[in-house]
Design an enzyme around this catalytic site. Structure first.
Site, PDB file in Angstrom:
ATOM      1  N   SER A   1       0.836  -1.203   0.000  1.00  0.00           N
ATOM      2  CA  SER A   1       0.000   0.000   0.000  1.00  0.00           C
ATOM      3  C   SER A   1       0.875   1.259   0.000  1.00  0.00           C
ATOM      4  CB  SER A   1      -0.921  -0.075   1.226  1.00  0.00           C
ATOM      5  OG  SER A   1      -2.019   0.754   1.084  1.00  0.00           O
TER       6      SER A   1
ATOM      7  N   ASP B   1      -8.385  -5.677  -5.657  1.00  0.00           N
ATOM      8  CA  ASP B   1      -7.847  -4.674  -4.725  1.00  0.00           C
ATOM      9  C   ASP B   1      -8.093  -3.255  -5.253  1.00  0.00           C
ATOM     10  OD1 ASP B   1      -6.338  -3.015  -3.140  1.00  0.00           O
ATOM     11  OD2 ASP B   1      -4.556  -4.304  -3.118  1.00  0.00           O
TER      12      ASP B   1
ATOM     13  N   HIS C   1      -7.323  -6.015  -0.618  1.00  0.00           N
ATOM     14  CA  HIS C   1      -6.116  -5.226  -0.349  1.00  0.00           C
ATOM     15  C   HIS C   1      -5.350  -5.748   0.869  1.00  0.00           C
ATOM     16  CE1 HIS C   1      -3.519  -1.761  -0.476  1.00  0.00           C
ATOM     17  NE2 HIS C   1      -3.871  -1.356   0.723  1.00  0.00           N
TER      18      HIS C   1
END
Ligand SMILES: *[C@@H]1O[C@H](CO)[C@@H](O)[C@H](O)[C@H]1NC(C)=O
Ligand SMILES: *[C@@H]1O[C@H](CO)[C@@H](O)[C@H](O)[C@H]1NC(C)=O
Length: 309
Positions: free
Chosen positions: A171, A229, A296
């Site tokens: 991320s 995601d 995610h």
């Protein structure tokens, strides 16, 4: 009669199709490497790896198990936290078993990290490449942490000249890993990056520049995404959506992408990863309309080993 005519044509076609199918599978060793780096990435969430007390200790995984890190002879060389702007944290470690120097950046855990993620206006990034524009939050944070890492990297490379350099993160950490790998490459290092669910870091020219670097011998790009995601595609999609495109600057994604097609918490085999070449390839994560935040949070295992910042 007709069939006889067709068979010689069909056979090579079938053969090629089977060969292409086989070529699509990534090598087992690469899958193992992805799993190893997913663990190095998740370990950046542990404060135990960030400070000077951790130097000399093996990479710490909190209460989670990290079998591939545990199986290796690892050593923290440098830990960092509270690097502003961006409140960046992470560590530099040596993996003596795999001959690697690893720089791992932590994902979003603090309010300052959230602000970094949302500072989506673009700034000039011609320090990296001509015509490049970068996400202001990620760029500012990456420049700041790059300064802090200069000496530790130089020392580590002097001590372990034969080790490969690899940058990783999930991320926000993946965005920083991408930008930091570019900066290392521009300084003359060869550096691979392994990112998990990384958001876009800049405009089309920047994505193309990064994609081109992987094709040359500057270090390989492993931009890993999982199913639907939302994070790797949100800026790409928003900047192309009617009306929103008027307020959000154009964002792109670099290639190649390694797209995990296994469901949440399902084991990943070599056949479950598709490789998508080129900039903004919509054959993988970018092409699926609705994003998922659950996708995610899982990349070969948990994306976080320690829950408190
Ligand atoms: C430094 O890391 C140790 C674990 O290695 C931890 O116990 C300690 O709280 C950390 N110190 C700070 C200031 O974060
Ligand atoms: C990337 O490589 C292509 C093909 O060589 C070239 O046309 C393009 O200008 C390059 N882009 C950047 C941003 O370096």
């Amino acid at each position: 009669m007709r069939l006889h005519l067709f068979v010689p044509f069909l056979l090579p076609v079938l053969g090629t199709a089977l060969l292409l199918q086989a070529l699509k599978e990534i090598p087992r060793a690469l899958l193992t490497k992805f799993t190893l780096f997913s663990q190095y990435s998740a370990a950046s969430t542990c404060r135990g790896n960030h400070n000077s007390t951790s130097v000399g200790s093996p990479v710490y995984c909190g209460v989670e198990s990290c079998p591939l890190i545990s199986a290796a002879d690892t050593e923290i060389l440098f830990g960092f936290s509270n690097i502003d702007p961006g409140d960046t944290a992470g560590y530099l470690a040596a993996d003596h078993t795999n001959g690697l120097l690893i720089i791992s950046f932590r994902h979003t855990m603090t309010m300052a990290n959230v602000i970094t993620d949302w500072t989506i206006s673009q700034v000039d990034a011609s320090a990296a490449c001509s015509g490049c524009l970068a996400h202001k939050g990620y760029w500012s944070a990456a420049v700041a942490v790059g300064q802090v890492l200069k000496r530790p990297i130089r020392h580590a490379k002097a001590r372990y000249p034969d080790y490969g350099l690899a940058v990783t993160g999930h991320s926000l950490g993946g965005a920083l890993a991408t930008l930091y790998a570019v900066s290392l490459r521009n300084e003359g290092y060869n550096a691979d990056f392994y990112t998990f669910g990384a958001p876009s870091i800049g405009n089309y020219v920047f994505a193309e520049f990064i994609t081109n670097m992987s094709d040359s011998d500057r270090g390989r790009n492993y931009r890993i995404t999982h199913l639907n995601d939302e994070v790797p595609k949100v800026l790409y999609r928003t900047s192309r959506a009617p009306a929103l495109n008027l307020v959000v600057a154009e964002y792109s994604q670099s290639g190649p992408e390694y797209w995990i097609t296994s469901a949440f918490e399902e084991p990943v085999t070599t056949a479950d990863i598709q490789v998508l070449e080129g900039v903004n390839n919509e054959g993988g994560n970018l092409g699926r309309e609705l994003g998922s935040l659950r996708d995610h949070l899982w990349y070969f295992g948990p994306t976080s080993f320690c829950l408190m910042p």
